[in-house]
Enzyme design. Sequence first.
Site, short mmCIF file in Angstrom:
data_model
loop_
_atom_site.label_atom_id
_atom_site.label_comp_id
_atom_site.label_asym_id
_atom_site.label_seq_id
_atom_site.Cartn_x
_atom_site.Cartn_y
_atom_site.Cartn_z
N CYS A 65 -39.60 -16.95 -11.00
CA CYS A 65 -39.94 -17.56 -10.12
C CYS A 65 -40.11 -17.47 -8.76
CB CYS A 65 -39.61 -19.05 -10.20
SG CYS A 65 -40.19 -20.45 -9.32
N CYS A 69 -35.10 -21.82 -4.48
CA CYS A 69 -34.30 -22.97 -4.95
C CYS A 69 -32.84 -22.48 -5.43
CB CYS A 69 -34.72 -24.02 -6.18
SG CYS A 69 -36.45 -24.43 -5.83
N CYS A 72 -31.32 -22.62 -8.91
CA CYS A 72 -32.05 -22.28 -10.01
C CYS A 72 -31.80 -21.04 -10.63
CB CYS A 72 -33.69 -22.67 -9.67
SG CYS A 72 -34.62 -22.30 -11.17
N CYS A 109 -40.96 -32.21 -23.35
CA CYS A 109 -41.45 -31.92 -22.11
C CYS A 109 -41.71 -30.35 -22.08
CB CYS A 109 -40.01 -32.06 -21.33
SG CYS A 109 -40.53 -31.92 -19.45
N CYS A 142 -44.84 -34.84 -21.66
CA CYS A 142 -44.61 -34.76 -20.35
C CYS A 142 -44.82 -33.41 -19.73
CB CYS A 142 -43.50 -35.11 -19.85
SG CYS A 142 -42.82 -35.10 -18.07
N CYS A 202 -42.12 -39.29 -13.61
CA CYS A 202 -40.73 -38.83 -13.83
C CYS A 202 -40.14 -38.08 -12.57
CB CYS A 202 -40.67 -38.20 -15.14
SG CYS A 202 -39.04 -37.49 -15.64
N ARG A 272 -32.19 -41.01 -17.27
CA ARG A 272 -31.71 -40.03 -18.27
C ARG A 272 -30.78 -39.31 -17.98
NH1 ARG A 272 -36.38 -37.67 -18.20
NH2 ARG A 272 -37.38 -39.22 -19.65
#
Length: 407
Positions: A65, A69, A72, A109, A142, A202, A272
């Site tokens: 990626c 972040c 991550c 998801c 999702c 979400c 969740r």
Amino acid sequence: MDLLNTLVDKGLRRETPTREEALAVLATSDDDLLDVVAAAGKVRRHWFGRRVKLNYLVNLKSGLCPEDCCYCSQRLGSKAEILKYTWLKPDQASAAAAAGVSGGAKRVCLVASGRGPTDRDVDRVSDTIKAIKEQNESVEVCACLGLLSDGQAERLREAGADAYNHNLNTSESTYGDITTTHTYADRVDTVNKAHAAGLSACSGLIAGMGESDEDLVDVVFSLRELDPDSVPVNFLIPMEGTPLAKEWHLTPQRCLRILAMTRFVCPDVEVRIAGGREVHLRTMQPLALHLANSIFLGDYLTSEGQAGHADLELIADAGFEVEGAGEVTLPEHRASVRGGGCGSHEGGGACGSHDGADGDAGCGSHAGGGVCAPAPAATTPRPAEEPRTDLVAVRRRGAGTDLAPNA
């Protein structure tokens, strides 16, 4: 406690607590913890009964990626030894999704690492959604693909997506400390795009990154203002090879307080327990079901979760029941406003986040979740604050591998 009686009354009326009340929940003592859980449990049961919604993650594209972040494992410069692969084909993703559905999940998801999808990526995911729906028409889907451009949310909805996940993660005031390649405002914009397209929004948070109680309350109040249908609460898994690898601050008691505070602030929303529950709640997971009405089944994006059958046993032993495919997740007043279905545009939120708590650029659950390595032999009890690196296992099975998934 007068505080808890007040919070229960407000929760049953869908009335927002004050910031001071939310902070007071986080400041309660261990002696009061069971009272806090019992109070928040009344609110949870009022709106959701004893049902637990199961969600299943499929990592469509793992690693590499370009975003930075800090939490991550798929981030730019990550040295975490995770699985790396490009886009799964629709039939591969559909097969992975089927494993979760057969294990009891009513929502799948679909997560992909990256800043956000190109139009070609949206086409790929649209084909995958259609393949999944052809195999199981009732399953909720999702998408969790990062920052959305204009028109992309609408295209996903037309393809059959029910929801879109994108977490705020932390408070606006501290967001720049964990990510510099995009802004907090970018994330808010994507959640609003999902809402506008008729998708169930979400959006949640990651706890355990060194934030203060004030930061936690700020982000949960911001989420209430955004009004997502589901709020995944991730607990950071400090993955080796990421900047937050040494951040081991959470205890089971702290996690329960965070979940209780979230329930009081968002009483009628699908809360969740996402990434990190096995690592940080550990044997206290059954108590967390009195606060949250949704969990992820099996493995996460880049880390392993506890065995799927153990999740089902956990739910049954705690006196709860798995939510059926035909049951509506959200309370009637929310489901009717969103357009019906289980989460809203046919389903509540799903993903833990398009960024992980365990170092994923993906979802809020293998994004913060990871775990269950084989239990170690009996040893001397560890101090609560000692890092539980023994509970963190990089995912080596399921999507992107030749091994059967954990579901």
